[in-house]
Structures are given as structure tokens and as C-alpha cells.
Design a protein around this motif. Structure first.
Motif, PDB file in Angstrom:
ATOM      1  N   SER A   1      -1.720  28.725 -19.286  1.00  0.00           N
ATOM      2  CA  SER A   1      -2.263  28.107 -20.498  1.00  0.00           C
ATOM      3  C   SER A   1      -1.584  28.670 -21.740  1.00  0.00           C
TER       4      SER A   1
ATOM      5  N   ALA B   1      -4.441  27.687 -26.887  1.00  0.00           N
ATOM      6  CA  ALA B   1      -4.499  27.625 -25.416  1.00  0.00           C
ATOM      7  C   ALA B   1      -5.922  27.607 -24.883  1.00  0.00           C
TER       8      ALA B   1
ATOM      9  N   GLY C   1      -7.261  25.050 -22.069  1.00  0.00           N
ATOM     10  CA  GLY C   1      -6.771  25.350 -20.731  1.00  0.00           C
ATOM     11  C   GLY C   1      -7.390  26.607 -20.158  1.00  0.00           C
TER      12      GLY C   1
END
Length: 294
Positions: A155, A186, A189
Motif C-alpha cells: 500500500s 496509502a 489500502g
């Protein structure tokens, strides 16, 4: 045969294969839910299990599953987050980093029963924790840590390098860039990986048979002292989880309504895991919007 026709044939074959896979998965889920949902009720979800008579529930096992999941995630998430940040932002390239990544890949592919036996030898026997929640949580940490670390690293690596350059160009340090720029970008994710990992841990049985135990002693839900062995919060008590309970009642067959209890518990387990999967992306996007004002 021209290229267009070959492309159409290949597309049809791929669609058929995908349809067969979806049909198989839908059939399995439908079979479990159709058999199990009629047995699920509030009494079933809250009452304790019974060994030699009908009418038992899964209340204690359900609580144990969530409690073990909470402890395992509290232990594994900070470690995996730190490891993911280090591998993605600071480790660079080299043979030692390649060895670490290879070790993570190998550990993530280990069968859960091997992790359970390792946890039994280390936490139950060597550290003398016995069959307990803390032994199960540590085994689940060993089980979840490699996959969670890899998910967080992937991620973070999906964030464009231009985002890092923008943060550094403003004069902030590399660590502040990671904290305030890279991680928020990120975050969807990361949260998706954490929730999906939680669903995987929640349904785990083999690793817990050898660590958390196969018994669910009566709990006093009026006693919240974690040092009392009868307290639900005690980390040193044995804890039979929902997945272990399903395996146990099918293996022993001592309950008159074992089939009904097994079907209902399986339906509850499937529903919880499905909820983890469905909520992963929604929660990730929600937190991302809150942190980035997107």
C-alpha cells in the motif's frame, strides 16, 4: 483464424471460467447460509454451549473469537506497520533486505497448523502460558504478521514518488513526510489489508486448537477484573473460539443437536467474515476522506 476471432474466443473462455468459479463460491455460501440461518436466533448468539443436551448456543465462543481477534490485532498491527514503513521507505536495496522479504513470503505461506504447533511449543510449553488467550493471540500474531506487513508495504509503495518529493520540498523531514503525506494517501489500502487480515484471523481454527485450547469455561460477565480467571477479560484463561467450536462438535458428536449447532455457527462465521470483506473498502475510503479532505 484471424486475431479478432481468437480474441473473442479467449474472452468467452475466460468469462466461462470466471462464471464457473463465481457459481461454485455462490453455491457454497448459499448452502451454508440456507442450512444455518434457520438455527440462528438471539438465544443462539448469546447463550452458552451445552455438551450433552440440546439447546446450546455460541455466546461464549463468539465473545472469545472477537476478544482473541482484538488482542492479536493490537499486537500485530503496530509491528507490521513499523516493518512495512521501514521496508518501503528506509530499507533501500540489498541482499539483507531481499532475505527479509523472502523470509516474509515464506512465513506467509506456512500452513496454519504449523504455526499452531510452533505456538504450542513456544508459548504454551516454553513460556508456560498454557492453553490460554495470550498463547492464542501470540500464535495469531505469528500467523497474521507476514501477510499484514506485506499488505502495508504494498500500500505504501503504491503512493507516487511525487507525493514524497512534494513533502520534502516543503522543508519537512522524511519521517514527517511519511506520517503526514504517505500514510494518509496509502490509508485505504492499509485499512483494507487490516480488515481482510482480521477476517482471516477470525475464521482460523488450526492454530488455536494447540494454543488457545478446546474448552470454554463458564465466564462471569459481571467480573471485568483481568486478573480473575473467570473474568471475560482474563488473558490467561483457555478460550474455545467459534471456528474451533465448529470443528470440535463435528469431531466429537456428543451433542444431540450437533448438526443444527454446527450449521448455525458456520452461518454466523461466514456472515462475520463476509462483513469484514464488505466493510474493508468502505471504511478505508471513509477514513481517507476524513484525513485528506478529499
Amino acid at each position: 483464424m484471424n486475431a479478432k476471432r481468437v480474441d473473442k474466443i479467449a474472452t468467452v473462455v475466460i468469462d466461462i471460467i470466471a462464471g464457473i468459479i463465481v457459481l461454485i463460491l455462490a453455491s457454497l455460501l448459499g448452502y451454508i447460509l440456507v442450512r444455518g440461518l434457520p438455527h440462528v436466533s438471539w438465544h443462539f448468539l448469546t447463550s452458552p454451549a451445552k455438551a450433552f443436551q440440546a439447546g446450546g448456543g455460541i455466546g461464549v465462543q463468539l465473545f472469545n473469537s472477537f476478544y482473541l481477534l482484538l488482542l492479536a490485532m493490537l499486537i500485530s498491527l503496530p509491528i507490521s506497520l513499523g516493518a512495512g514503513i521501514f521496508l518501503s521507505e528506509y530499507a533501500g536495496k540489498g541482499w539483507l533486505v531481499d532475505v527479509v522479504r523472502t523470509a516474509i513470503e515464506i512465513l506467509s505461506s506456512l500452513p496454519s497448523v504449523v504455526v499452531g504447533l510452533f505456538g504450542f511449543l513456544l508459548f504454551v510449553i516454553q513460556f508456560k502460558f498454557g492453553f490460554s488467550i495470550i498463547s492464542g493471540a501470540l500464535a495469531l500474531t505469528m500467523f497474521n504478521l507476514p501477510l499484514l506487513t506485506r499488505s502495508i508495504e504494498d500500500s505504501l509503495e503504491q503512493v507516487p514518488f511525487s507525493q514524497r518529493e512534494a513533502g520534502l520540498s516543503l522543508g519537512i523531514s522524511r519521517w514527517e513526510t511519511v506520517i503526514h503525506v504517505v500514510i494518509p494517501e496509502a490509508l485505504p489500502g492499509i485499512i483494507s489489508g487490516v480488515i481482510l487480515g482480521a477476517g482471516r484471523v477470525f475464521g482460523e481454527a488450526a492454530a488455536l486448537i494447540y494454543t488457545a485450547g478446546q474448552s470454554a469455561p463458564a465466564l462471569n460477565f459481571g467480573d471485568w477484573n483481568p486478573f480473575d480467571i473467570q473474568s471475560p477479560l482474563s488473558p490467561l484463561r483457555p478460550a474455545e473460539t467459534l471456528a474451533v467450536h465448529i470443528w470440535k462438535i463435528n469431531a466429537e458428536g456428543i451433542q444431540p443437536d450437533a448438526t443444527a449447532v454446527s450449521a448455525g455457527a458456520s452461518a454466523v462465521l461466514i456472515i462475520v467474515v463476509l462483513l469484514f470483506n464488505l466493510l474493508a473498502r468502505r471504511i478505508g475510503n471513509f477514513v481517507y476522506r476524513k484525513m485528506t479532505a478529499a
